[in-house]
Scaffold this active site. Structure first.
Site, mmCIF file in Angstrom:
data_model
loop_
_atom_site.group_PDB
_atom_site.id
_atom_site.type_symbol
_atom_site.label_atom_id
_atom_site.label_comp_id
_atom_site.label_asym_id
_atom_site.label_seq_id
_atom_site.Cartn_x
_atom_site.Cartn_y
_atom_site.Cartn_z
ATOM 1 N N SER A 57 0.863 -1.179 0.000
ATOM 2 C CA SER A 57 0.000 0.000 0.000
ATOM 3 C C SER A 57 0.898 1.228 0.000
ATOM 4 O O SER A 57 1.855 1.275 -0.770
ATOM 5 C CB SER A 57 -0.943 -0.052 1.213
ATOM 6 O OG SER A 57 -1.913 0.973 1.132
ATOM 7 N N HIS A 92 -3.151 -1.348 -3.032
ATOM 8 C CA HIS A 92 -4.316 -0.510 -2.753
ATOM 9 C C HIS A 92 -4.322 0.614 -3.777
ATOM 10 O O HIS A 92 -3.320 1.299 -3.953
ATOM 11 C CB HIS A 92 -4.245 0.058 -1.335
ATOM 12 C CG HIS A 92 -4.385 -0.981 -0.279
ATOM 13 N ND1 HIS A 92 -4.073 -0.748 1.031
ATOM 14 C CD2 HIS A 92 -4.819 -2.271 -0.329
ATOM 15 C CE1 HIS A 92 -4.301 -1.827 1.748
ATOM 16 N NE2 HIS A 92 -4.746 -2.772 0.931
ATOM 17 N N ASP A 126 -3.763 -4.483 6.533
ATOM 18 C CA ASP A 126 -4.119 -5.412 5.467
ATOM 19 C C ASP A 126 -2.906 -6.255 5.084
ATOM 20 O O ASP A 126 -1.805 -5.750 4.944
ATOM 21 C CB ASP A 126 -4.631 -4.633 4.251
ATOM 22 C CG ASP A 126 -5.329 -5.518 3.241
ATOM 23 O OD1 ASP A 126 -5.770 -6.634 3.612
ATOM 24 O OD2 ASP A 126 -5.452 -5.091 2.073
#
Length: 183
Positions: A7, A34, A127
């Protein structure tokens, strides 16, 4: 199969990893980043300039092939089916994200078992931690970017806190491990 999640702070790292790959390897690589839901990015075009792989966004029901680097489409979870075809899923966001690294890591590890090589890079939430642990539990290889090197350490730190046996590596070492695994 190699699956890389990241990310915030991971984009440049992925570029470095791709540039460092041995030109003779062709093990499929899947990248879960992401991304903004509505932005039309040139991610695949840019990654193509960094890699000897054929780079493309994964499509629903597409078979995974050697020599390809696939990206997860914006606003879809990327899953792997038993027949090694992709499946796109628009269910709820996980960790405020779709695609979710956890969802993809868990799906790929369930199908590939010990043939799954998971890498978790820089990011600003948690995540990927749960999914990377699942890859390890299913016998796959798991690597977390060294927290000291990560621009955003939340994702690597969460993965290490959840499971102590991941390999912790710098990007240079990650490149070497991918090259060794792919041979």
């Amino acid at each position: 199969m190699i699956i890389i999640g990241g990310s915030a702070g991971a984009f440049d790292l992925i570029s470095s990893i791709l540039k460092g790959l041995d030109k003779n390897i062709d093990v499929p690589i899947i990248i879960i980043l992401h991304r903004l839901k509505s932005a039309n990015t040139l991610l695949e075009e840019y990654l193509q300039t960094q890699s000897h792989y054929i780079v493309k966004e994964a499509e629903d029901k597409e078979k995974v092939r050697n020599g390809y680097l696939y990206t997860a489409p914006s606003n879809y979870h990327l899953l792997l089916e038993e027949n090694l075809h992709f499946s796109l899923d628009a269910s709820e966001e996980i960790n405020y994200s779709r695609p979710s690294i956890d969802v993809s890591f868990e799906s790929f590890s369930r199908v590939l078992k010990e043939n799954c090589f998971g890498v978790l890079l820089s990011g600003a939430n948690q995540d990927g931690a749960r999914g990377l642990k699942k890859i390890a539990e299913n016998g796959g290889v798991t690597i977390v970017q060294d927290v000291k090197e990560a621009q955003y350490e939340s994702m690597p730190r969460a993965a290490i806190a959840m499971y102590k046996n991941h390999e912790i590596s710098t990007v240079r070492t990650i490149i070497k491990k991918i090259n060794d695994y792919a041979k």
